[in-house]
Design a protein around this motif. Structure first.
Motif, PDB file in Angstrom:
ATOM      1  N   GLU A  45       0.817  -1.199   0.000  1.00  0.00           N
ATOM      2  CA  GLU A  45       0.000   0.000   0.000  1.00  0.00           C
ATOM      3  C   GLU A  45       0.863   1.266   0.000  1.00  0.00           C
ATOM      4  O   GLU A  45       1.680   1.465   0.884  1.00  0.00           O
ATOM      5  N   LYS A  46       0.635   2.094  -0.987  1.00  0.00           N
ATOM      6  CA  LYS A  46       1.221   3.430  -1.077  1.00  0.00           C
ATOM      7  C   LYS A  46       2.740   3.437  -0.933  1.00  0.00           C
ATOM      8  O   LYS A  46       3.314   4.381  -0.408  1.00  0.00           O
ATOM      9  N   ARG A  47       3.398   2.419  -1.387  1.00  0.00           N
ATOM     10  CA  ARG A  47       4.855   2.367  -1.238  1.00  0.00           C
ATOM     11  C   ARG A  47       5.520   2.300  -2.601  1.00  0.00           C
ATOM     12  O   ARG A  47       5.148   1.507  -3.449  1.00  0.00           O
ATOM     13  N   GLU A  92       4.050 -14.352  -9.124  1.00  0.00           N
ATOM     14  CA  GLU A  92       3.428 -14.766  -7.873  1.00  0.00           C
ATOM     15  C   GLU A  92       2.446 -13.716  -7.349  1.00  0.00           C
ATOM     16  O   GLU A  92       1.414 -14.049  -6.764  1.00  0.00           O
ATOM     17  N   TYR A  93       2.778 -12.448  -7.560  1.00  0.00           N
ATOM     18  CA  TYR A  93       1.945 -11.340  -7.073  1.00  0.00           C
ATOM     19  C   TYR A  93       1.694 -10.358  -8.202  1.00  0.00           C
ATOM     20  O   TYR A  93       2.317  -9.297  -8.285  1.00  0.00           O
ATOM     21  N   PRO A  94       0.768 -10.691  -9.097  1.00  0.00           N
ATOM     22  CA  PRO A  94       0.543  -9.853 -10.279  1.00  0.00           C
ATOM     23  C   PRO A  94       0.043  -8.450  -9.969  1.00  0.00           C
ATOM     24  O   PRO A  94       0.097  -7.569 -10.826  1.00  0.00           O
ATOM     25  N   ASP A  95      -0.422  -8.203  -8.726  1.00  0.00           N
ATOM     26  CA  ASP A  95      -0.874  -6.854  -8.392  1.00  0.00           C
ATOM     27  C   ASP A  95       0.289  -5.914  -8.089  1.00  0.00           C
ATOM     28  O   ASP A  95       0.079  -4.707  -7.934  1.00  0.00           O
ATOM     29  N   VAL A  96       1.506  -6.439  -7.970  1.00  0.00           N
ATOM     30  CA  VAL A  96       2.674  -5.560  -7.859  1.00  0.00           C
ATOM     31  C   VAL A  96       2.962  -5.025  -9.259  1.00  0.00           C
ATOM     32  O   VAL A  96       3.312  -5.782 -10.161  1.00  0.00           O
ATOM     33  N   TRP A  97       2.803  -3.741  -9.425  1.00  0.00           N
ATOM     34  CA  TRP A  97       2.910  -3.120 -10.746  1.00  0.00           C
ATOM     35  C   TRP A  97       4.339  -2.643 -10.999  1.00  0.00           C
ATOM     36  O   TRP A  97       4.932  -1.954 -10.174  1.00  0.00           O
ATOM     37  N   LEU A  98       4.878  -3.049 -12.127  1.00  0.00           N
ATOM     38  CA  LEU A  98       6.227  -2.645 -12.522  1.00  0.00           C
ATOM     39  C   LEU A  98       6.131  -1.585 -13.604  1.00  0.00           C
ATOM     40  O   LEU A  98       5.466  -1.779 -14.622  1.00  0.00           O
ATOM     41  N   SER A  99       6.805  -0.473 -13.357  1.00  0.00           N
ATOM     42  CA  SER A  99       6.870   0.556 -14.387  1.00  0.00           C
ATOM     43  C   SER A  99       7.732   0.040 -15.536  1.00  0.00           C
ATOM     44  O   SER A  99       8.841  -0.444 -15.320  1.00  0.00           O
ATOM     45  N   VAL A 100       7.221   0.109 -16.753  1.00  0.00           N
ATOM     46  CA  VAL A 100       7.976  -0.337 -17.923  1.00  0.00           C
ATOM     47  C   VAL A 100       8.782   0.838 -18.452  1.00  0.00           C
ATOM     48  O   VAL A 100       8.223   1.859 -18.853  1.00  0.00           O
ATOM     49  N   SER A 101      10.100   0.699 -18.440  1.00  0.00           N
ATOM     50  CA  SER A 101      10.987   1.775 -18.868  1.00  0.00           C
ATOM     51  C   SER A 101      11.014   1.915 -20.390  1.00  0.00           C
ATOM     52  O   SER A 101      10.708   0.974 -21.116  1.00  0.00           O
ATOM     53  N   VAL A 102      11.403   3.101 -20.837  1.00  0.00           N
ATOM     54  CA  VAL A 102      11.694   3.302 -22.258  1.00  0.00           C
ATOM     55  C   VAL A 102      13.203   3.175 -22.436  1.00  0.00           C
ATOM     56  O   VAL A 102      13.971   3.491 -21.531  1.00  0.00           O
ATOM     57  N   THR A 103      13.627   2.676 -23.582  1.00  0.00           N
ATOM     58  CA  THR A 103      15.054   2.547 -23.857  1.00  0.00           C
ATOM     59  C   THR A 103      15.343   2.728 -25.336  1.00  0.00           C
ATOM     60  O   THR A 103      14.492   2.423 -26.179  1.00  0.00           O
ATOM     61  N   THR A 104      16.550   3.187 -25.597  1.00  0.00           N
ATOM     62  CA  THR A 104      17.001   3.319 -26.987  1.00  0.00           C
ATOM     63  C   THR A 104      17.751   2.083 -27.455  1.00  0.00           C
ATOM     64  O   THR A 104      18.145   2.013 -28.617  1.00  0.00           O
ATOM     65  N   ARG A 105      17.956   1.103 -26.568  1.00  0.00           N
ATOM     66  CA  ARG A 105      18.676  -0.091 -27.014  1.00  0.00           C
ATOM     67  C   ARG A 105      17.758  -0.990 -27.824  1.00  0.00           C
ATOM     68  O   ARG A 105      16.546  -0.941 -27.709  1.00  0.00           O
ATOM     69  N   ARG A 106      18.377  -1.843 -28.640  1.00  0.00           N
ATOM     70  CA  ARG A 106      17.608  -2.771 -29.467  1.00  0.00           C
ATOM     71  C   ARG A 106      17.090  -3.918 -28.603  1.00  0.00           C
ATOM     72  O   ARG A 106      17.745  -4.324 -27.640  1.00  0.00           O
ATOM     73  N   PRO A 107      15.935  -4.473 -28.957  1.00  0.00           N
ATOM     74  CA  PRO A 107      15.406  -5.615 -28.199  1.00  0.00           C
ATOM     75  C   PRO A 107      16.342  -6.824 -28.282  1.00  0.00           C
ATOM     76  O   PRO A 107      16.936  -7.076 -29.323  1.00  0.00           O
ATOM     77  N   ARG A 108      16.459  -7.544 -27.172  1.00  0.00           N
ATOM     78  CA  ARG A 108      17.175  -8.822 -27.174  1.00  0.00           C
ATOM     79  C   ARG A 108      16.206  -9.889 -27.664  1.00  0.00           C
ATOM     80  O   ARG A 108      14.993  -9.686 -27.664  1.00  0.00           O
ATOM     81  N   LEU A 150       0.671   5.989  -7.763  1.00  0.00           N
ATOM     82  CA  LEU A 150       0.957   6.447  -6.405  1.00  0.00           C
ATOM     83  C   LEU A 150      -0.184   7.300  -5.869  1.00  0.00           C
ATOM     84  O   LEU A 150      -0.563   7.193  -4.702  1.00  0.00           O
ATOM     85  N   THR A 151      -0.757   8.142  -6.719  1.00  0.00           N
ATOM     86  CA  THR A 151      -1.884   8.983  -6.316  1.00  0.00           C
ATOM     87  C   THR A 151      -3.075   8.123  -5.906  1.00  0.00           C
ATOM     88  O   THR A 151      -3.816   8.455  -4.973  1.00  0.00           O
ATOM     89  N   ALA A 152      -3.239   6.991  -6.582  1.00  0.00           N
ATOM     90  CA  ALA A 152      -4.331   6.068  -6.262  1.00  0.00           C
ATOM     91  C   ALA A 152      -4.008   5.194  -5.048  1.00  0.00           C
ATOM     92  O   ALA A 152      -4.833   4.372  -4.633  1.00  0.00           O
ATOM     93  N   GLY A 153      -2.815   5.347  -4.483  1.00  0.00           N
ATOM     94  CA  GLY A 153      -2.426   4.569  -3.314  1.00  0.00           C
ATOM     95  C   GLY A 153      -2.036   3.143  -3.619  1.00  0.00           C
ATOM     96  O   GLY A 153      -2.122   2.263  -2.773  1.00  0.00           O
TER      97      GLY A 153
END
Length: 196
Positions: free
Chosen positions: A13-15, A37-53, A101-104
């Motif tokens: 919560e809110k962390r 295991e915990y799909p509700d943990v949201w990961l921010s997907v970064s942007v990158t200029t590198r080519r996909p592996r 984060l605003t949504a907690g």
């Protein structure tokens, strides 16, 4: 780690958790396991200029963009942090993180050292977690064993890894990646802990 039914609801919560560590230490592996295991943990997907592996998909591991598109994101202040690493640029899109984060809701950022330092300046409430290898030799083995990069890039990553390891004391806590499951359990416990 098994959880009781219903116990997986919002473990953080809110962390805001910032996970960083040297290249090759297994950050992506740990995060993928945690989110399975915990799909509700949201990961921010970064942007990158590198080519996909091989096997990487746009919008899943990263948003793959051109140098020009990245420049535009920086110019429009749409990145929470960004850094150059091993000849490529990486950044965290601002809007989705702030909305969560605003949504907690819990947010996990998996970013490089430069980005983690920027987040510490702009969002001091974040918990910074350093993922360390069991040993230097093991880190070298992991980096050279990937087989996805040329020798010059591997050597550059090893040089950067020395600098990153020296920054461990800047973090709030350290987890040693001897077991992906153990690290996931420890990370989840940190995310679930009440704020102080």
């Amino acid at each position: 780690m098994s959880a009781e039914p219903g116990a997986q609801s919002h473990p953080a919560e809110k962390r805001l958790i910032v996970l960083s560590g040297p290249s090759g230490v297994g950050k992506s592996t740990v995060v993928a396991s945690l989110r399975r295991e915990y799909p509700d943990v949201w990961l921010s997907v970064s942007v990158t200029t590198r080519r996909p592996r091989p096997g990487e998909e746009d919008g899943v591991q990263y948003h793959f963009v051109s140098d020009e598109e990245f420049d535009e994101l920086v110019a429009q202040d749409q990145l929470l942090e960004w850094a150059q690493f091993a000849g490529n640029r990486y950044g965290t899109p601002r809007a989705p993180v702030q909305a969560r984060l605003t949504a907690g809701l819990p947010v996990l950022l998996e970013i490089e050292l430069q980005g983690a330092r920027q987040i510490r300046e702009t969002m001091p409430e974040a918990l910074h977690v350093f993922l360390a290898p069991p040993s230097w030799d093991e880190l070298v083995r992991r980096l050279t064993g990937r087989g996805t990069e040329v020798e010059e890039v591997v050597q550059r990553r090893l040089e950067v890894a020395k600098v990153e390891l020296a920054a461990e004391e800047e973090f709030d806590t350290t987890l040693v990646n001897t077991s992906v499951q153990d690290v996931c359990d420890e990370l989840l416990a940190l995310m679930s802990a009440p704020k102080v």
